[in-house]
Motif scaffolding. Structure first.
Motif, PDB file in Angstrom:
ATOM      1  N   ALA A 185      22.949 -41.265  19.966  1.00  0.00           N
ATOM      2  CA  ALA A 185      21.939 -42.305  20.191  1.00  0.00           C
ATOM      3  C   ALA A 185      22.209 -43.105  21.462  1.00  0.00           C
ATOM      4  O   ALA A 185      21.300 -43.365  22.249  1.00  0.00           O
ATOM      5  CB  ALA A 185      21.875 -43.233  18.986  1.00  0.00           C
ATOM      6  N   LYS A 186      23.473 -43.480  21.683  1.00  0.00           N
ATOM      7  CA  LYS A 186      23.803 -44.312  22.848  1.00  0.00           C
ATOM      8  C   LYS A 186      24.036 -43.489  24.105  1.00  0.00           C
ATOM      9  O   LYS A 186      23.721 -43.927  25.218  1.00  0.00           O
ATOM     10  CB  LYS A 186      25.037 -45.164  22.551  1.00  0.00           C
ATOM     11  CG  LYS A 186      25.356 -46.157  23.676  1.00  0.00           C
ATOM     12  CD  LYS A 186      26.463 -47.123  23.306  1.00  0.00           C
ATOM     13  CE  LYS A 186      26.689 -48.124  24.429  1.00  0.00           C
ATOM     14  NZ  LYS A 186      27.788 -49.078  24.097  1.00  0.00           N
ATOM     15  N   HIS A 187      24.582 -42.293  23.930  1.00  0.00           N
ATOM     16  CA  HIS A 187      24.943 -41.456  25.074  1.00  0.00           C
ATOM     17  C   HIS A 187      24.371 -40.040  24.909  1.00  0.00           C
ATOM     18  O   HIS A 187      25.133 -39.078  24.746  1.00  0.00           O
ATOM     19  CB  HIS A 187      26.459 -41.389  25.224  1.00  0.00           C
ATOM     20  CG  HIS A 187      27.136 -42.703  25.387  1.00  0.00           C
ATOM     21  ND1 HIS A 187      26.917 -43.527  26.470  1.00  0.00           N
ATOM     22  CD2 HIS A 187      28.036 -43.356  24.584  1.00  0.00           C
ATOM     23  CE1 HIS A 187      27.657 -44.617  26.350  1.00  0.00           C
ATOM     24  NE2 HIS A 187      28.331 -44.549  25.220  1.00  0.00           N
ATOM     25  N   PRO A 188      23.058 -39.878  24.939  1.00  0.00           N
ATOM     26  CA  PRO A 188      22.469 -38.540  24.751  1.00  0.00           C
ATOM     27  C   PRO A 188      22.924 -37.529  25.800  1.00  0.00           C
ATOM     28  O   PRO A 188      22.852 -36.316  25.570  1.00  0.00           O
ATOM     29  CB  PRO A 188      20.959 -38.800  24.840  1.00  0.00           C
ATOM     30  CG  PRO A 188      20.828 -40.108  25.568  1.00  0.00           C
ATOM     31  CD  PRO A 188      22.027 -40.910  25.161  1.00  0.00           C
ATOM     32  N   GLU A 189      23.444 -38.034  26.934  1.00  0.00           N
ATOM     33  CA  GLU A 189      23.940 -37.128  27.976  1.00  0.00           C
ATOM     34  C   GLU A 189      25.127 -36.296  27.511  1.00  0.00           C
ATOM     35  O   GLU A 189      25.466 -35.286  28.144  1.00  0.00           O
ATOM     36  CB  GLU A 189      24.305 -37.904  29.243  1.00  0.00           C
ATOM     37  CG  GLU A 189      25.477 -38.862  29.111  1.00  0.00           C
ATOM     38  CD  GLU A 189      25.085 -40.259  28.646  1.00  0.00           C
ATOM     39  OE1 GLU A 189      25.873 -41.198  28.898  1.00  0.00           O
ATOM     40  OE2 GLU A 189      24.007 -40.417  28.039  1.00  0.00           O
ATOM     41  N   VAL A 190      25.754 -36.690  26.416  1.00  0.00           N
ATOM     42  CA  VAL A 190      26.870 -35.910  25.887  1.00  0.00           C
ATOM     43  C   VAL A 190      26.410 -34.496  25.530  1.00  0.00           C
ATOM     44  O   VAL A 190      27.182 -33.536  25.614  1.00  0.00           O
ATOM     45  CB  VAL A 190      27.515 -36.597  24.659  1.00  0.00           C
ATOM     46  CG1 VAL A 190      26.631 -36.500  23.415  1.00  0.00           C
ATOM     47  CG2 VAL A 190      28.895 -35.996  24.369  1.00  0.00           C
ATOM     48  N   LEU A 191      25.136 -34.355  25.182  1.00  0.00           N
ATOM     49  CA  LEU A 191      24.590 -33.046  24.818  1.00  0.00           C
ATOM     50  C   LEU A 191      24.521 -32.104  26.010  1.00  0.00           C
ATOM     51  O   LEU A 191      24.511 -30.880  25.844  1.00  0.00           O
ATOM     52  CB  LEU A 191      23.217 -33.202  24.179  1.00  0.00           C
ATOM     53  CG  LEU A 191      23.202 -34.008  22.873  1.00  0.00           C
ATOM     54  CD1 LEU A 191      21.772 -34.318  22.449  1.00  0.00           C
ATOM     55  CD2 LEU A 191      23.937 -33.255  21.764  1.00  0.00           C
ATOM     56  N   ASP A 192      24.492 -32.672  27.233  1.00  0.00           N
ATOM     57  CA  ASP A 192      24.523 -31.831  28.432  1.00  0.00           C
ATOM     58  C   ASP A 192      25.860 -31.101  28.534  1.00  0.00           C
ATOM     59  O   ASP A 192      25.941 -30.029  29.154  1.00  0.00           O
ATOM     60  CB  ASP A 192      24.306 -32.673  29.692  1.00  0.00           C
ATOM     61  CG  ASP A 192      22.908 -33.259  29.771  1.00  0.00           C
ATOM     62  OD1 ASP A 192      21.978 -32.671  29.177  1.00  0.00           O
ATOM     63  OD2 ASP A 192      22.754 -34.316  30.417  1.00  0.00           O
ATOM     64  N   PHE A 193      26.881 -31.683  27.941  1.00  0.00           N
ATOM     65  CA  PHE A 193      28.205 -31.064  27.934  1.00  0.00           C
ATOM     66  C   PHE A 193      28.389 -30.170  26.707  1.00  0.00           C
ATOM     67  O   PHE A 193      28.885 -29.049  26.819  1.00  0.00           O
ATOM     68  CB  PHE A 193      29.294 -32.141  27.946  1.00  0.00           C
ATOM     69  CG  PHE A 193      29.354 -32.949  29.210  1.00  0.00           C
ATOM     70  CD1 PHE A 193      30.186 -32.575  30.253  1.00  0.00           C
ATOM     71  CD2 PHE A 193      28.564 -34.079  29.373  1.00  0.00           C
ATOM     72  CE1 PHE A 193      30.240 -33.323  31.432  1.00  0.00           C
ATOM     73  CE2 PHE A 193      28.605 -34.828  30.540  1.00  0.00           C
ATOM     74  CZ  PHE A 193      29.439 -34.445  31.571  1.00  0.00           C
ATOM     75  N   THR A 194      28.001 -30.671  25.544  1.00  0.00           N
ATOM     76  CA  THR A 194      28.267 -29.921  24.306  1.00  0.00           C
ATOM     77  C   THR A 194      27.466 -28.625  24.222  1.00  0.00           C
ATOM     78  O   THR A 194      27.837 -27.730  23.463  1.00  0.00           O
ATOM     79  CB  THR A 194      27.973 -30.783  23.064  1.00  0.00           C
ATOM     80  OG1 THR A 194      26.580 -31.133  23.035  1.00  0.00           O
ATOM     81  CG2 THR A 194      28.817 -32.044  23.064  1.00  0.00           C
ATOM     82  N   LYS A 195      26.374 -28.503  24.966  1.00  0.00           N
ATOM     83  CA  LYS A 195      25.578 -27.275  24.912  1.00  0.00           C
ATOM     84  C   LYS A 195      26.119 -26.188  25.853  1.00  0.00           C
ATOM     85  O   LYS A 195      25.647 -25.046  25.822  1.00  0.00           O
ATOM     86  CB  LYS A 195      24.120 -27.567  25.244  1.00  0.00           C
ATOM     87  CG  LYS A 195      23.863 -27.963  26.689  1.00  0.00           C
ATOM     88  CD  LYS A 195      22.393 -28.315  26.895  1.00  0.00           C
ATOM     89  CE  LYS A 195      22.092 -28.693  28.332  1.00  0.00           C
ATOM     90  NZ  LYS A 195      20.679 -29.111  28.508  1.00  0.00           N
ATOM     91  N   LEU A 196      27.129 -26.530  26.662  1.00  0.00           N
ATOM     92  CA  LEU A 196      27.714 -25.552  27.581  1.00  0.00           C
ATOM     93  C   LEU A 196      28.552 -24.534  26.820  1.00  0.00           C
ATOM     94  O   LEU A 196      29.390 -24.893  25.994  1.00  0.00           O
ATOM     95  CB  LEU A 196      28.593 -26.249  28.621  1.00  0.00           C
ATOM     96  CG  LEU A 196      27.917 -27.219  29.590  1.00  0.00           C
ATOM     97  CD1 LEU A 196      28.967 -27.910  30.452  1.00  0.00           C
ATOM     98  CD2 LEU A 196      26.896 -26.494  30.449  1.00  0.00           C
ATOM     99  N   THR A 197      28.343 -23.259  27.112  1.00  0.00           N
ATOM    100  CA  THR A 197      29.147 -22.223  26.457  1.00  0.00           C
ATOM    101  C   THR A 197      30.488 -22.014  27.171  1.00  0.00           C
ATOM    102  O   THR A 197      31.440 -21.517  26.580  1.00  0.00           O
ATOM    103  CB  THR A 197      28.395 -20.881  26.420  1.00  0.00           C
ATOM    104  OG1 THR A 197      28.028 -20.507  27.749  1.00  0.00           O
ATOM    105  CG2 THR A 197      27.146 -20.993  25.558  1.00  0.00           C
ATOM    106  N   SER A 198      30.546 -22.401  28.449  1.00  0.00           N
ATOM    107  CA  SER A 198      31.786 -22.278  29.211  1.00  0.00           C
ATOM    108  C   SER A 198      31.694 -23.152  30.452  1.00  0.00           C
ATOM    109  O   SER A 198      30.631 -23.664  30.789  1.00  0.00           O
ATOM    110  CB  SER A 198      32.035 -20.819  29.626  1.00  0.00           C
ATOM    111  OG  SER A 198      31.046 -20.395  30.556  1.00  0.00           O
ATOM    112  N   PHE A 199      32.829 -23.310  31.114  1.00  0.00           N
ATOM    113  CA  PHE A 199      32.843 -24.002  32.403  1.00  0.00           C
ATOM    114  C   PHE A 199      34.049 -23.526  33.196  1.00  0.00           C
ATOM    115  O   PHE A 199      35.004 -22.976  32.627  1.00  0.00           O
ATOM    116  CB  PHE A 199      32.872 -25.519  32.214  1.00  0.00           C
ATOM    117  CG  PHE A 199      34.227 -26.081  31.896  1.00  0.00           C
ATOM    118  CD1 PHE A 199      34.990 -26.720  32.869  1.00  0.00           C
ATOM    119  CD2 PHE A 199      34.758 -25.966  30.611  1.00  0.00           C
ATOM    120  CE1 PHE A 199      36.240 -27.238  32.576  1.00  0.00           C
ATOM    121  CE2 PHE A 199      36.008 -26.483  30.306  1.00  0.00           C
ATOM    122  CZ  PHE A 199      36.742 -27.114  31.294  1.00  0.00           C
TER     123      PHE A 199
END
Length: 295
Positions: free
Chosen positions: A198-212
């Motif tokens: 809710a506060k930091h929806p940008e976290v999903l930009d990281f959690t959806k990554l399969t690799s880096f």
């Protein structure tokens, strides 16, 4: 007569309040995979769709990193940190490098690592040394950061949560007693996950990554096998955090959007007769969503 009516009204109101405050109970479902604790809820409304033993404090392993992520993103938004801020591994972090039980980014003395790389390693690959490094960047020491974690947990109203470290490693993994192992209930973990998204929806930009790729070019893979393109891909899943230690067993705080609703699930100490510590938590998560969300 008026007095009698007044008494009756008070009794009726009291019964109504008790009924409204009573926790919803669920008949235990015959699930193909068992766990010590389960909760499934609508992230927008907070409505619980299914739960089993969701209020018992249990070891939570790397699901602890959800709170670390929350506090790091707080620091970035407040300007205390930036994504470009750099870190050189301390002597404490260098000791972790030799810990075989810990998932690591594997930092080298004398080299600098950005917050962006550390946060990505922690969130995608569950790197414990990256979580500890970020804790040091925010609070000076991991111990001071843990105080911040527990303070935040208290402000969330969490009653079954106690943090001892930023990573989620069992206490005896890092030279401390087993009693210094992070604990929370499935309900508390779901609250942290809900607050984080809710506060930091940008976290999903990281959690959806399969690799880096790390700064030195090494590819590190996500521990979430339910993401698109992964072995147990399930359409809609875009996070959130896996966990495994000897004490916690196999855990997973999952999230995704299904039929227009963001759903959060938490499964803890998932049991498997196959001796598989990875896939059953994802199988259970899929079954919960199919049965209670998509039915």
């Amino acid at each position: 007569m008026k007095k009698l009516i007044f008494v009756i009204v008070i009794i009726v109101l009291s019964i109504t309040v008790v009924m409204n405050n009573k926790e919803t109970t669920f008949e235990k479902a015959d699930l193909s995979v068992q766990a010590k604790a389960i909760i499934l809820l609508d992230a927008d409304t907070g409505k619980v769709m299914y739960e089993e033993n969701s209020t018992e404090a249990l070891p939570i392993a790397s699901m602890s990193k959800l709170m670390t992520e929350y506090l790091v993103l707080n620091a970035i938004k407040s300007g205390t940190l930036s994504w470009e801020s750099t870190y050189e591994p301390s002597a404490y972090i260098q000791q972790i490098k030799g810990l075989s039980a810990a998932v690591k980014l594997g930092m080298t003395p004398g080299h600098s690592y950005t917050v962006d790389e550390l946060f990505t390693a922690m969130t995608v690959h569950s790197a414990n040394d990256a979580a500890m490094a970020l804790a040091e960047m925010i609070s000076g020491t991991e111990e001071a950061f843990v105080e911040l974690m527990n303070k935040q947990a208290k402000s969330f109203g969490l009653k079954e949560t106690t943090f001892y470290n930023a990573s989620g490693l069992d206490g005896d993994y890092i030279g401390k007693g087993r009693e210094e192992t992070n604990l929370a209930s499935a309900q508390d973990v779901s609250i942290i996950a809900r607050k984080l998204i809710a506060k930091h929806p940008e976290v999903l930009d990281f959690t959806k990554l399969t690799s880096f790729k790390t700064g030195n070019g090494t590819t590190l893979w996500s521990t979430n096998l339910m993401l698109e393109g992964m072995p147990q891909a399930f359409p809609g899943i875009d996070g959130l955090k896996t966990g495994y230690t000897d004490l916690a067993g196999s855990c997973f705080a999952g999230t995704g959007v299904f039929e227009g609703r963001r759903i959060i699930s938490v499964v803890m100490a998932v049991e498997s007769e196959r001796g598989d510590t990875t896939t059953p938590r994802f199988e259970l998560t899929k079954e919960l969503i199919e049965r209670f969300v998509l039915n």
